[in-house]
Design a protein around this motif. Structure first.
Motif, PDB file in Angstrom:
ATOM      1  N   GLU A  94       0.850  -1.172   0.006  1.00 48.37           N
ATOM      2  CA  GLU A  94       0.007  -0.021   0.160  1.00 48.37           C
ATOM      3  C   GLU A  94       0.803   1.314  -0.141  1.00 48.37           C
ATOM      4  OE1 GLU A  94      -2.907   2.864  -0.084  1.00 48.37           O
ATOM      5  OE2 GLU A  94      -2.820   0.675  -0.834  1.00 48.37           O
ATOM      6  N   TYR A  95       2.122   1.384   0.730  1.00 47.08           N
ATOM      7  CA  TYR A  95       2.997   2.440   0.854  1.00 47.08           C
ATOM      8  C   TYR A  95       3.307   2.833  -0.685  1.00 47.08           C
ATOM      9  CZ  TYR A  95       6.398   5.491   2.792  1.00 47.08           C
ATOM     10  OH  TYR A  95       7.268   6.540   3.378  1.00 47.08           O
ATOM     11  N   LEU A  96       3.581   1.657  -1.596  1.00 48.88           N
ATOM     12  CA  LEU A  96       4.097   1.775  -2.970  1.00 48.88           C
ATOM     13  C   LEU A  96       2.973   2.215  -4.153  1.00 48.88           C
ATOM     14  CD1 LEU A  96       6.596  -1.082  -2.912  1.00 48.88           C
ATOM     15  CD2 LEU A  96       7.009   0.978  -2.089  1.00 48.88           C
ATOM     16  N   ARG A  97       1.801   2.179  -3.648  1.00 47.11           N
ATOM     17  CA  ARG A  97       0.627   2.340  -4.637  1.00 47.11           C
ATOM     18  C   ARG A  97       0.770   4.014  -5.154  1.00 47.11           C
ATOM     19  NH1 ARG A  97      -3.586   5.332  -4.223  1.00 47.11           N
ATOM     20  NH2 ARG A  97      -3.278   5.367  -1.918  1.00 47.11           N
ATOM     21  N   GLU A  98       0.741   4.058  -6.599  1.00 43.82           N
ATOM     22  CA  GLU A  98       1.117   5.396  -7.098  1.00 43.82           C
ATOM     23  C   GLU A  98       0.123   5.778  -8.217  1.00 43.82           C
ATOM     24  OE1 GLU A  98       2.685   7.483  -5.467  1.00 43.82           O
ATOM     25  OE2 GLU A  98       4.584   6.361  -4.575  1.00 43.82           O
ATOM     26  N   ASP A  99      -0.479   7.025  -8.335  1.00 40.43           N
ATOM     27  CA  ASP A  99      -1.601   6.894  -9.195  1.00 40.43           C
ATOM     28  C   ASP A  99      -1.399   8.307 -10.104  1.00 40.43           C
ATOM     29  OD1 ASP A  99      -1.970   9.121  -7.441  1.00 40.43           O
ATOM     30  OD2 ASP A  99      -3.826   8.296  -6.756  1.00 40.43           O
ATOM     31  N   ARG A 136       2.855  13.606  -0.732  1.00 39.43           N
ATOM     32  CA  ARG A 136       4.252  13.446  -0.156  1.00 39.43           C
ATOM     33  C   ARG A 136       5.135  13.573  -1.168  1.00 39.43           C
ATOM     34  NH1 ARG A 136       3.924   6.767   0.671  1.00 39.43           N
ATOM     35  NH2 ARG A 136       3.860   6.459  -1.446  1.00 39.43           N
ATOM     36  N   VAL A 137       6.473  13.771  -0.943  1.00 43.93           N
ATOM     37  CA  VAL A 137       7.361  13.987  -1.648  1.00 43.93           C
ATOM     38  C   VAL A 137       8.874  13.148  -1.301  1.00 43.93           C
ATOM     39  CG1 VAL A 137       8.385  15.938  -0.288  1.00 43.93           C
ATOM     40  CG2 VAL A 137       9.174  15.571  -2.679  1.00 43.93           C
ATOM     41  N   THR A 138       9.240  12.294  -2.328  1.00 46.24           N
ATOM     42  CA  THR A 138      10.372  11.461  -1.830  1.00 46.24           C
ATOM     43  C   THR A 138      11.658  11.938  -2.774  1.00 46.24           C
ATOM     44  OG1 THR A 138      11.017   9.057  -1.907  1.00 46.24           O
ATOM     45  CG2 THR A 138       9.917   9.821  -3.919  1.00 46.24           C
ATOM     46  N   LEU A 139      12.715  11.572  -2.132  1.00 43.45           N
ATOM     47  CA  LEU A 139      13.955  11.820  -2.903  1.00 43.45           C
ATOM     48  C   LEU A 139      15.200  10.650  -2.295  1.00 43.45           C
ATOM     49  CD1 LEU A 139      16.020  12.944  -0.389  1.00 43.45           C
ATOM     50  CD2 LEU A 139      14.804  15.066  -0.645  1.00 43.45           C
ATOM     51  N   MET A 177      14.315   8.722   0.807  1.00 42.64           N
ATOM     52  CA  MET A 177      13.521   9.441   2.214  1.00 42.64           C
ATOM     53  C   MET A 177      12.221   9.951   1.567  1.00 42.64           C
ATOM     54  SD  MET A 177      16.907  11.747   3.329  1.00 42.64           S
ATOM     55  CE  MET A 177      16.215  11.710   5.017  1.00 42.64           C
ATOM     56  N   MET A 178      11.494  10.379   2.517  1.00 44.19           N
ATOM     57  CA  MET A 178       9.895  10.795   2.336  1.00 44.19           C
ATOM     58  C   MET A 178       9.569  11.963   3.393  1.00 44.19           C
ATOM     59  SD  MET A 178       7.387   9.827   0.323  1.00 44.19           S
ATOM     60  CE  MET A 178       7.379   8.181  -0.041  1.00 44.19           C
ATOM     61  N   ARG A 179       8.693  12.848   2.810  1.00 50.91           N
ATOM     62  CA  ARG A 179       7.823  13.554   3.880  1.00 50.91           C
ATOM     63  C   ARG A 179       6.635  13.980   3.208  1.00 50.91           C
ATOM     64  NH1 ARG A 179       9.849  20.138   3.632  1.00 50.91           N
ATOM     65  NH2 ARG A 179       7.715  20.362   2.951  1.00 50.91           N
ATOM     66  N   GLN A 180       5.887  14.872   3.851  1.00 49.80           N
ATOM     67  CA  GLN A 180       4.613  15.427   3.396  1.00 49.80           C
ATOM     68  C   GLN A 180       4.958  16.634   2.672  1.00 49.80           C
ATOM     69  OE1 GLN A 180       2.911  12.362   4.203  1.00 49.80           O
ATOM     70  NE2 GLN A 180       1.462  13.680   3.632  1.00 49.80           N
ATOM     71  N   VAL A 181       4.262  16.806   1.649  1.00 47.30           N
ATOM     72  CA  VAL A 181       4.686  18.042   0.709  1.00 47.30           C
ATOM     73  C   VAL A 181       4.438  19.268   1.480  1.00 47.30           C
ATOM     74  CG1 VAL A 181       3.925  19.387  -1.333  1.00 47.30           C
ATOM     75  CG2 VAL A 181       3.913  17.187  -1.462  1.00 47.30           C
ATOM     76  N   ARG A 182       3.267  19.397   2.396  1.00 44.78           N
ATOM     77  CA  ARG A 182       3.012  20.273   2.960  1.00 44.78           C
ATOM     78  C   ARG A 182       3.439  20.183   4.534  1.00 44.78           C
ATOM     79  NH1 ARG A 182       2.598  22.271  -1.191  1.00 44.78           N
ATOM     80  NH2 ARG A 182       0.992  22.438  -2.381  1.00 44.78           N
TER      81      ARG A 182
END
Length: 184
Positions: A94-99, A136-139, A177-182
């Motif tokens: 579920e963490y990897l589900r992208e749309d 969310r944003v990942t890098l 790494m991951m964080r929320q966009v806002r």
């Protein structure tokens, strides 16, 4: 110091491509001494072209008195993304589900030496995120960069390590790494 931030879409890439390539060469090759095929300007240019061809790709370039000081760019992860396939340990499905609307990938963020240590990277990053609607944003970051200092900067910006990736055969193993966009 007043930095002007210019939002760029893929249609404008031909106009700003050389500035991005020049900054990449100056910072990655000259300042940080990163060598090898993965860091070559031609190879970076290939990745830039691939990223910019994806739906929703945008960039921000910072300028001081019309001189480019740094940039960042990225795109949303589509349902067909291969982004998560290079994880060294699997994450929950579920963490990897992208749309195409859930996760934004920050592909690159680079600031020239005279502007480092003054919050310019954070400003460019936030200017880029300010127009995004993803959750969310990942890098990816090389944990050895700056003896861990670069990863620590991202942690100070609210990113958390979720695992590791090796996206290319000749790339380093990156911290994912991951964080929320806002960052409310």
């Amino acid at each position: 110091m007043t930095i002007e931030f210019r939002q760029i879409t893929s249609e404008h890439l031909p106009v700003i491509r050389q500035s991005i390539l020049d900054i990449h060469a100056e910072v990655r090759l000259r300042d940080f001494g990163l060598t090898g095929p993965f860091y070559d300007v031609a190879r970076f240019d290939e990745r830039l072209s691939v990223y910019a061809s994806r739906p929703g790709w945008t960039a921000v370039i910072g300028y001081e008195d019309d001189e480019p000081v740094g940039f960042c760019f990225g795109m949303p992860l589509g349902a067909d993304t291969k982004w998560w396939s290079a994880m060294t340990e699997p994450l929950p499905r579920e963490y990897l589900r992208e749309d195409g609307k859930r996760t934004l990938a920050l592909n690159e963020i680079v600031v020239r030496k005279p502007w480092r240590g003054r919050g310019v990277a954070w400003q460019i990053h936030e200017a880029w995120l300010s127009t995004r609607t993803e959750d969310r944003v990942t890098l990816l970051v090389n944990p050895a960069a700056g003896d861990g200092a670069v990863q620590a900067v991202y942690e100070a910006w609210g990113y958390r390590k979720i695992g590791e990736q090796k996206p290319f055969p000749d790339s380093p193993v990156f911290a994912s790494m991951m964080r929320q966009v806002r960052s409310d």
